[in-house]
Design a protein around this motif. Sequence first.
Motif, mmCIF file in Angstrom:
data_model
loop_
_atom_site.group_PDB
_atom_site.id
_atom_site.type_symbol
_atom_site.label_atom_id
_atom_site.label_comp_id
_atom_site.label_asym_id
_atom_site.label_seq_id
_atom_site.Cartn_x
_atom_site.Cartn_y
_atom_site.Cartn_z
ATOM 1 N N ALA A 113 8.335 41.960 8.185
ATOM 2 C CA ALA A 113 7.316 42.504 9.089
ATOM 3 C C ALA A 113 5.981 42.670 8.372
ATOM 4 C CB ALA A 113 7.780 43.843 9.654
ATOM 5 N N VAL A 114 6.014 43.161 7.142
ATOM 6 C CA VAL A 114 4.762 43.351 6.394
ATOM 7 C C VAL A 114 4.121 42.000 6.082
ATOM 8 C CG1 VAL A 114 3.771 44.161 4.221
ATOM 9 C CG2 VAL A 114 5.468 45.558 5.415
ATOM 10 N N ALA A 115 4.930 41.038 5.613
ATOM 11 C CA ALA A 115 4.397 39.721 5.268
ATOM 12 C C ALA A 115 3.833 39.001 6.487
ATOM 13 C CB ALA A 115 5.484 38.875 4.617
ATOM 14 N N SER A 116 4.285 39.367 7.673
ATOM 15 C CA SER A 116 3.829 38.705 8.899
ATOM 16 C C SER A 116 2.450 39.172 9.349
ATOM 17 C CB SER A 116 4.840 38.942 10.032
ATOM 18 O OG SER A 116 6.075 38.315 9.740
ATOM 19 N N VAL A 117 1.961 40.280 8.785
ATOM 20 C CA VAL A 117 0.668 40.802 9.239
ATOM 21 C C VAL A 117 -0.316 41.063 8.103
ATOM 22 C CG1 VAL A 117 1.670 41.856 11.297
ATOM 23 C CG2 VAL A 117 1.505 43.199 9.198
ATOM 24 N N PHE A 118 0.127 40.962 6.845
ATOM 25 C CA PHE A 118 -0.730 41.316 5.714
ATOM 26 C C PHE A 118 -0.580 40.276 4.619
ATOM 27 C CE2 PHE A 118 -1.310 43.324 1.573
ATOM 28 C CZ PHE A 118 -2.537 43.939 1.731
ATOM 29 N N PRO A 119 -1.667 39.909 3.930
ATOM 30 C CA PRO A 119 -3.073 40.244 4.221
ATOM 31 C C PRO A 119 -3.690 39.217 5.161
ATOM 32 C CG PRO A 119 -2.950 39.057 2.157
ATOM 33 C CD PRO A 119 -1.529 39.167 2.662
ATOM 34 N N PHE A 120 -4.878 39.497 5.635
ATOM 35 C CA PHE A 120 -5.637 38.574 6.496
ATOM 36 C C PHE A 120 -4.825 38.100 7.693
ATOM 37 C CE2 PHE A 120 -6.952 37.572 2.010
ATOM 38 C CZ PHE A 120 -8.119 38.324 2.031
ATOM 39 N N GLY A 121 -4.024 39.000 8.268
ATOM 40 C CA GLY A 121 -3.191 38.629 9.408
ATOM 41 C C GLY A 121 -1.821 38.130 9.035
ATOM 42 N N GLY A 122 -1.556 37.950 7.724
ATOM 43 C CA GLY A 122 -0.222 37.594 7.258
ATOM 44 C C GLY A 122 0.179 36.157 7.549
ATOM 45 N N PHE A 123 1.421 35.840 7.187
ATOM 46 C CA PHE A 123 2.005 34.515 7.426
ATOM 47 C C PHE A 123 3.357 34.732 8.087
ATOM 48 C CE2 PHE A 123 4.340 30.647 5.887
ATOM 49 C CZ PHE A 123 3.565 29.716 6.574
ATOM 50 N N ALA A 124 3.348 34.668 9.412
ATOM 51 C CA ALA A 124 4.549 34.987 10.191
ATOM 52 C C ALA A 124 5.389 33.748 10.466
ATOM 53 C CB ALA A 124 4.152 35.660 11.495
ATOM 54 N N TRP A 125 5.437 32.842 9.515
ATOM 55 C CA TRP A 125 6.221 31.608 9.653
ATOM 56 C C TRP A 125 7.529 31.774 8.874
ATOM 57 C CZ3 TRP A 125 3.755 27.631 12.376
ATOM 58 C CH2 TRP A 125 4.447 26.429 12.485
ATOM 59 N N GLY A 126 8.614 31.274 9.407
ATOM 60 C CA GLY A 126 9.867 31.326 8.676
ATOM 61 C C GLY A 126 10.585 32.651 8.777
ATOM 62 N N ARG A 127 10.334 33.414 9.829
ATOM 63 C CA ARG A 127 11.124 34.624 10.057
ATOM 64 C C ARG A 127 12.560 34.216 10.382
ATOM 65 N NH1 ARG A 127 7.032 37.693 14.164
ATOM 66 N NH2 ARG A 127 8.481 39.450 13.993
ATOM 67 N N LEU A 128 13.510 35.063 10.021
ATOM 68 C CA LEU A 128 14.909 34.717 10.276
ATOM 69 C C LEU A 128 15.130 34.365 11.746
ATOM 70 C CD1 LEU A 128 17.284 37.131 8.316
ATOM 71 C CD2 LEU A 128 16.752 34.733 7.869
ATOM 72 N N ALA A 129 14.476 35.093 12.633
ATOM 73 C CA ALA A 129 14.659 34.851 14.067
ATOM 74 C C ALA A 129 14.331 33.413 14.443
ATOM 75 C CB ALA A 129 13.782 35.810 14.866
ATOM 76 N N HIS A 130 13.354 32.808 13.775
ATOM 77 C CA HIS A 130 12.918 31.456 14.133
ATOM 78 C C HIS A 130 14.032 30.429 13.955
ATOM 79 C CE1 HIS A 130 8.503 32.670 13.030
ATOM 80 N NE2 HIS A 130 8.950 33.282 14.100
ATOM 81 N N SER A 131 14.992 30.717 13.096
ATOM 82 C CA SER A 131 16.061 29.748 12.824
ATOM 83 C C SER A 131 17.044 29.625 13.979
ATOM 84 C CB SER A 131 16.821 30.152 11.560
ATOM 85 O OG SER A 131 17.544 31.362 11.776
ATOM 86 N N GLN A 132 16.974 30.545 14.926
ATOM 87 C CA GLN A 132 17.992 30.581 15.986
ATOM 88 C C GLN A 132 17.509 29.995 17.310
ATOM 89 O OE1 GLN A 132 21.164 31.660 15.019
ATOM 90 N NE2 GLN A 132 20.015 31.490 13.099
ATOM 91 N N ALA A 133 16.358 29.334 17.307
ATOM 92 C CA ALA A 133 15.773 28.842 18.559
ATOM 93 C C ALA A 133 16.695 27.889 19.303
ATOM 94 C CB ALA A 133 14.432 28.164 18.284
ATOM 95 N N GLU A 134 17.497 27.130 18.572
ATOM 96 C CA GLU A 134 18.373 26.152 19.218
ATOM 97 C C GLU A 134 19.845 26.551 19.107
ATOM 98 O OE1 GLU A 134 17.437 22.194 17.922
ATOM 99 O OE2 GLU A 134 15.289 22.583 17.937
ATOM 100 N N GLY A 135 20.091 27.805 18.783
ATOM 101 C CA GLY A 135 21.456 28.292 18.644
ATOM 102 C C GLY A 135 21.836 29.261 19.756
ATOM 103 N N PRO A 136 23.086 29.724 19.762
ATOM 104 C CA PRO A 136 23.583 30.594 20.838
ATOM 105 C C PRO A 136 23.110 32.036 20.746
ATOM 106 C CG PRO A 136 25.298 30.240 19.200
ATOM 107 C CD PRO A 136 24.144 29.354 18.802
ATOM 108 N N LEU A 137 22.362 32.392 19.708
ATOM 109 C CA LEU A 137 21.878 33.756 19.561
ATOM 110 C C LEU A 137 20.424 33.907 20.007
ATOM 111 C CD1 LEU A 137 23.399 34.629 16.056
ATOM 112 C CD2 LEU A 137 24.408 34.949 18.325
ATOM 113 N N ALA A 138 19.816 32.829 20.464
ATOM 114 C CA ALA A 138 18.392 32.861 20.812
ATOM 115 C C ALA A 138 18.095 33.857 21.931
ATOM 116 C CB ALA A 138 17.924 31.468 21.216
ATOM 117 N N HIS A 139 19.062 34.083 22.830
ATOM 118 C CA HIS A 139 18.809 34.959 23.976
ATOM 119 C C HIS A 139 18.523 36.407 23.556
ATOM 120 C CE1 HIS A 139 23.078 35.629 23.150
ATOM 121 N NE2 HIS A 139 22.996 36.743 23.846
ATOM 122 N N TRP A 140 18.908 36.764 22.323
ATOM 123 C CA TRP A 140 18.630 38.110 21.837
ATOM 124 C C TRP A 140 17.129 38.380 21.730
ATOM 125 C CZ3 TRP A 140 21.540 42.338 21.279
ATOM 126 C CH2 TRP A 140 22.926 42.189 21.274
ATOM 127 N N ALA A 141 16.316 37.335 21.623
ATOM 128 C CA ALA A 141 14.869 37.534 21.513
ATOM 129 C C ALA A 141 14.320 38.281 22.720
ATOM 130 C CB ALA A 141 14.161 36.188 21.352
#
Length: 529
Positions: free
Chosen positions: A145-173
């Motif tokens: 969460a911290v890396a996603s917003v800091f510094p300069f808006g952070g780098f919110a790429w590669g969060r664990l959640a992103h790995s599940q977009a094509e899996g059966p757990l995506a609906h939890w989003a």
Amino acid sequence: MTPTTPAAASAAVARPLTLDLALLTAIVGGWLMDLGYPDVAWWPLTLLGTALMIASLRGRSIGGALLVGAVGGFAYYGMLIEWLTVYLGLVPWLALTLAQVVFTALGGVLVTLAWRWVPRAWPGTAGRLILAPAVVAAAWTAREAVASVFPFGGFAWGRLAHSQAEGPLAHWAAWVGFSGLTFLLAWFSAMLVAVTIEREVGMLRRGILVAGASTALLVWPAVPIAVTGTTTVAAVQGDSDSGLFADYEQGQILQDHYDATRTLFDQGLELDVVVWPENASDLDPLRSEHAASVLDLVSERLAAPVVVGTITAEGDETFNSVLLWRAGQGAVDQYDKVHPVPFAEYLPAREFFYPLAPRLFDLVPRDYSFGERDTVIDLDGVIAGISICYDIVDDDLLARQIDEGAQLLLAPTNNADFGVSDQSVQQLAIARLRAIESGRTLVNASTVGASAIVLPDGSTLDSLPLFEPGTMVQEVPLSDTITPAHAMGRTLEWGVILFGLLSVALAGLLIGRRGRALTRVHDMPDGPR
């Protein structure tokens, strides 16, 4: 028997890995985590890789945690964002990777402290197999969460959640948002580590725990989404050579998207909107009569407004913009990118950074201004939220779009800078999760792909091949459903972070107090009684 003392709790689990083996485990874990993301998209491997990363941090000293966290973070991010080297070379890739390594190293310390203190503070079976993994997962989520917003808006790429977009757990989003899904994935991964190292509880009981958690994650129902109507969208992919270093004549990108669009002329289509990608008009139609005439022609021939990405100017300021263009009226609405990408669309603290690497930062010749307009456009009563390219990773921007009434999400993007790499499909995966999280149809229109129309359940209604011109024409559902994820906003994320930090702090205090009490007992004249 269930251990009831810190010493018994320590004896009930396997010994930590040696430092050499921990470093190797972290590297393998980072590699497996990367394989869970598109293009490979073997989503279970991210869970396994996360478990290995978490296991490698157990039993480390503070220095060891920093080292193992850094090595694992470099392996993970180094492979995940390898696409940055396609046109920009090694230096930007290395700089961004090392920036993330700082966070993974610091986060590794917090994970190590959770492993060290929580099972000793609460040494029962539940403390070792449920609470400790939950605190470890909270520590992981806090780092992300911290890396996603800091510094300069952070780098919110590669969060664990992103790995599940094509899996059966995506609906939890839709239930818990991106940070909530990350927490669930990290908790399950840490639980796998906990049951593997456990020596006191029998294999059957441990297996039941894992099976129960797996079943709960898989069978939990999706959020029901109410459809309030439909709208017909035509999305265009021009396959234009629109990268940063592309050698093209002025107006060529505009021409490419016009050529792809005119295949729809004279088909008798009844369209509500035509969506062109980010930078689809390399000539600003607010300043170029030629660009304005082309958009007038498209809007007139298709009897629909055109959503088009271009670079606009207002005084001394430059914006990455999306215009809503109507024949005979011009731009009737506009969105300016709220969060330009640091070190790409603008150079933060230019006076400080530019002298450090002038040749590198010559790649950022101008600074885009931060947009201050609202985040939606009105398509004759249908409200569409706009996310330009990297906007798609911004949690707060999505929340603004829903709060401003978005019934549909449009994500125009330009992926030409990254060639035939994983970048565009990774971005589409994030967009897919956004559709699920928000309960909205999402139209991802790219200059070169990946372009797709994603339904609120995450399924693909239509898509286009990479690096081919084409169009997608579909009647798509609209919705005004407020998902639990949106209703909670960042409350769950903050709750998880506070739970993790307070649990680690409290565990440390309890252990310290017990240690002092034991010292006082042993210091008594007659010794312990």
